[in-house]
Design a protein around this motif. Structure first.
Motif, PDB file in Angstrom:
ATOM      1  N   ARG A 172      28.724  28.872  -0.465  1.00  0.00           N
ATOM      2  CA  ARG A 172      28.797  28.953  -1.924  1.00  0.00           C
ATOM      3  C   ARG A 172      29.981  28.199  -2.515  1.00  0.00           C
ATOM      4  N   GLN A 173      31.099  28.185  -1.807  1.00  0.00           N
ATOM      5  CA  GLN A 173      32.284  27.547  -2.370  1.00  0.00           C
ATOM      6  C   GLN A 173      32.060  26.049  -2.558  1.00  0.00           C
ATOM      7  N   PHE A 174      31.647  25.346  -1.493  1.00  0.00           N
ATOM      8  CA  PHE A 174      31.476  23.901  -1.661  1.00  0.00           C
ATOM      9  C   PHE A 174      30.200  23.570  -2.435  1.00  0.00           C
ATOM     10  N   GLN A 175      29.214  24.455  -2.403  1.00  0.00           N
ATOM     11  CA  GLN A 175      28.025  24.227  -3.236  1.00  0.00           C
ATOM     12  C   GLN A 175      28.389  24.348  -4.712  1.00  0.00           C
ATOM     13  N   ASN A 176      29.234  25.315  -5.026  1.00  0.00           N
ATOM     14  CA  ASN A 176      29.715  25.487  -6.393  1.00  0.00           C
ATOM     15  C   ASN A 176      30.566  24.286  -6.810  1.00  0.00           C
ATOM     16  N   ASP A 177      31.423  23.815  -5.908  1.00  0.00           N
ATOM     17  CA  ASP A 177      32.258  22.654  -6.221  1.00  0.00           C
ATOM     18  C   ASP A 177      31.401  21.406  -6.451  1.00  0.00           C
ATOM     19  N   GLU A 178      30.402  21.186  -5.618  1.00  0.00           N
ATOM     20  CA  GLU A 178      29.528  20.020  -5.812  1.00  0.00           C
ATOM     21  C   GLU A 178      28.770  20.129  -7.132  1.00  0.00           C
ATOM     22  N   SER A 179      28.421  21.337  -7.522  1.00  0.00           N
ATOM     23  CA  SER A 179      27.762  21.537  -8.810  1.00  0.00           C
ATOM     24  C   SER A 179      28.703  21.194  -9.964  1.00  0.00           C
ATOM     25  N   LYS A 180      29.983  21.535  -9.827  1.00  0.00           N
ATOM     26  CA  LYS A 180      30.968  21.167 -10.846  1.00  0.00           C
ATOM     27  C   LYS A 180      31.114  19.649 -10.940  1.00  0.00           C
ATOM     28  N   GLU A 469      17.379  28.007  -3.627  1.00  0.00           N
ATOM     29  CA  GLU A 469      17.427  28.955  -4.743  1.00  0.00           C
ATOM     30  C   GLU A 469      18.861  29.169  -5.200  1.00  0.00           C
ATOM     31  N   GLN A 470      19.765  29.299  -4.256  1.00  0.00           N
ATOM     32  CA  GLN A 470      21.180  29.502  -4.577  1.00  0.00           C
ATOM     33  C   GLN A 470      21.744  28.308  -5.334  1.00  0.00           C
ATOM     34  N   GLY A 471      21.454  27.117  -4.848  1.00  0.00           N
ATOM     35  CA  GLY A 471      21.966  25.915  -5.503  1.00  0.00           C
ATOM     36  C   GLY A 471      21.321  25.651  -6.845  1.00  0.00           C
ATOM     37  N   THR A 472      20.025  25.936  -6.950  1.00  0.00           N
ATOM     38  CA  THR A 472      19.336  25.736  -8.234  1.00  0.00           C
ATOM     39  C   THR A 472      19.899  26.667  -9.290  1.00  0.00           C
TER      40      THR A 472
END
Length: 569
Positions: A172-180, A469-472
């Protein structure tokens, strides 16, 4: 089969008579007679099976219904057949073989979920499997025998280590960062939103698989690999043209590539696999011991993994996470443009929970039910894997509502028809997140708790479902929070319209290119996007890296090396 045995016996008798008759006309007449008898016997078998199976159009001898298939988007035709025969299941013959198409959520759940133990195998797939990765890739693997099932379980266990439901929470941390970073990219260059989505989705799976991120949308791992995936998706649509015509006439796949242009290069023997080379390269680098490829090489002796299996497992991460996730986000943008009335409730909810000085994070999801429903509707409205991925096949003869489904039959869920059935989704082409609230008049019962069947069924459900689903969710929530996404205005004030039906024709469909306007909702949102984006890039610096391999040159160079050693393609 009985028809094949009768043909064999009849042929032997005729050949004995041919031996005593030197006339070429007699030989030709006898051969034609044998062929005619064989066709008649085989067609009788087809008609007998047809009388036992779900309804469908009358097949012709040898070719079945192949040449009735439409040129584009056959899932619409399967949906039409389901309505014509008033049956959720329809049978369409691809050559001499029946295929069963499921056009109803309840039937799909009953067969592919509740009877998953029977429907966990794959049918024979000439184009995608035999001319591709074959049984070295878990996507294609048969599970007809105990040995095959055990090998498939090994692959599923390994893949679960990469993208299992508990494992993906660690990402979640790097997925959240990539989303930012996506939000920052859209702020700087909104016109190239598709490329930003592709970079984001590919970077996430690259970190998981290889321990390094993808920094630029021009990186060849995006431009080349996704292009190949798009081509594969286009080529594997059921149809009456090549290469899928080889499913009707499998003997055409036996011709050498040099004299078989219809094979589109499929089945060509090459050197070592591109994805194996990329995996081996990453596994040898220091650091990021949690990378999936390092786990694969560690477990290689224990599970007796060959090079092609490692290539398939590492390459599947891209197939499960890059093209599909980015296509879902493009559909999200299209929905925002076409149905702007759905955005106001999202903004009200997000502003109440989050405010302008930080963007949403995963802990906000329980407090934002409308955004959660919005994401569900994105996944339902225009699902990427429009026919549910690769087909299932029963491991034994099965019966459903009085119909026979023979062992090994190609069985496929028509996700388009399932998600556009007005019994479950009134006004199905209208993007309406409210339909997922029990109090809404458009809410209808649906099998399962999710309310959609986007990722397939049973034991063959998409391995990357939870990751996707988490990333979307986090990316849709962040883009709803930070941007006005709407139709583009021309200099004269007129609006560039969008077409919600203008999608590609591949197995993984996405909107055809369209223009839109993506602007920050306020100065405060803009400042937050910039601040969080810069911090995210610093946090992601640990994953900086690049592969020396390029798909465009890899196979050329490996083929040249093989020839130097005297090997022939």
């Amino acid at each position: 089969m009985l028809s094949d045995r009768l043909l064999e016996l009849g042929g032997l008798a005729q050949l004995q008579r041919i031996a005593s008759d030197k006339s070429p006309w007699a030989v030709l007449a006898t051969l034609l007679l044998i062929a005619s008898v064989g066709v008649i016997i085989d067609y009788a078998r087809m008609l007998w099976l047809r009388s036992k199976m779900p309804p469908g159009p009358l097949p012709l001898p040898i070719v079945g219904n192949t040449f009735q298939l439409p040129e584009n988007k056959p899932w619409l035709w399967f949906e039409e057949l389901s309505k014509r025969y008033n049956n959720p299941l329809v049978t369409v013959w691809i050559g001499r073989n029946p295929t069963v198409w499921i056009n109803d959520a309840w039937s799909a759940s009953e067969l592919l979920d509740k009877r998953a133990g029977i429907y966990s195998s794959r049918p024979r797939m000439v184009v995608f499997a035999e001319l591709g990765a074959g049984q070295n890739n878990m996507v294609n693997m048969y599970t007809m025998t105990p040995e095959q099932r055990e090998r498939w379980r090994v692959h599923r266990k390994l893949m679960h280590h990469a993208v299992g439901s508990q494992q993906v929470r660690k990402y979640r941390q790097f997925q959240n960062d990539e989303s930012k970073v996506v939000a920052l990219d859209l702020l700087r260059d909104p016109a190239d939103y598709v490329k930003h989505f592709e970079r984001y989705a590919t970077s996430v799976v690259s970190i998981i698989g290889f321990g390094r991120r993808v920094e630029s949308p021009k990186d060849p791992i995006i431009t080349e690999v996704i292009a190949v995936m798009h081509l594969a998706a286009d080529l594997n649509v059921p149809g009456k043209s090549f290469p899928m015509l080889m499913e009707t006439f499998p003997w055409l796949s036996k011709f050498p590539n040099a004299i078989a242009p219809w094979k589109h290069g499929l089945g060509k023997k090459r050197g070592s696999s591109f994805f194996y080379a990329v995996a081996e390269e990453a596994a040898k680098k220091e650091g990021h011991d949690e990378a999936f490829v390092k786990y694969l090489f560690e477990k290689q002796p224990e599970f007796r993994l060959n090079d092609d299996e490692i290539a398939g497992l590492s390459g599947n991460l891209f197939g499960a996470g890059s093209d599909t996730s980015s296509s879902t986000l493009v559909t999200f943008v299209l929905a925002c443009c076409a149905f702007p009335e759905t955005l106001k409730p999202a903004w009200e909810e997000i502003d109440r929970v989050v405010g302008p000085h930080r963007s949403p994070h995963f802990d906000d999801e329980p407090n934002m039910p409308y955004v959660r429903a919005f994401v569900k509707e994105v996944l339902r409205w225009r699902s990427v894997a429009i026919i549910g991925g690769q087909p299932h096949a029963p491991t034994q003869d099965d019966h459903y509502k009085g119909y026979l489904i023979p062992k090994g039959t190609w069985v496929q869920g028509n996700v388009w028809a399932i998600h556009h059935n007005e019994s479950e989704f009134p006004e199905p082409d209208r993007f309406n997140p409210n339909r997922f609230f029990p109090s809404d008049p458009n809410n209808r019962p649906f099998p399962g708790e999710k309310g959609y069947m986007t990722f397939g069924w049973g034991r063959r459900v998409c391995s990357g479902q939870v990751l996707a689903e988490q990333g979307t969710w986090i990316t849709v929530a962040r883009l709803l929070w930070g941007f006005h996404i709407q139709k583009k205005k021309r200099p004269d004030g007129s609006v560039v319209d969008v077409d919600i039906f203008n999608y590609t024709n591949g197995l993984n469909m996405r909107p055809q290119p369209f223009e839109c306007s993506i602007t920050p909702r306020s100065r405060e949102h803009k400042e937050t996007i910039e601040r969080e984006g810069r911090q995210a890039l610093q946090d992601l610096e640990q994953y900086r890296g690049e592969s020396k391999y390029r798909m465009s040159t890899f196979y050329h160079e490996s083929s040249r090396a093989l020839k130097l050693y005297g090997d022939k393609e």
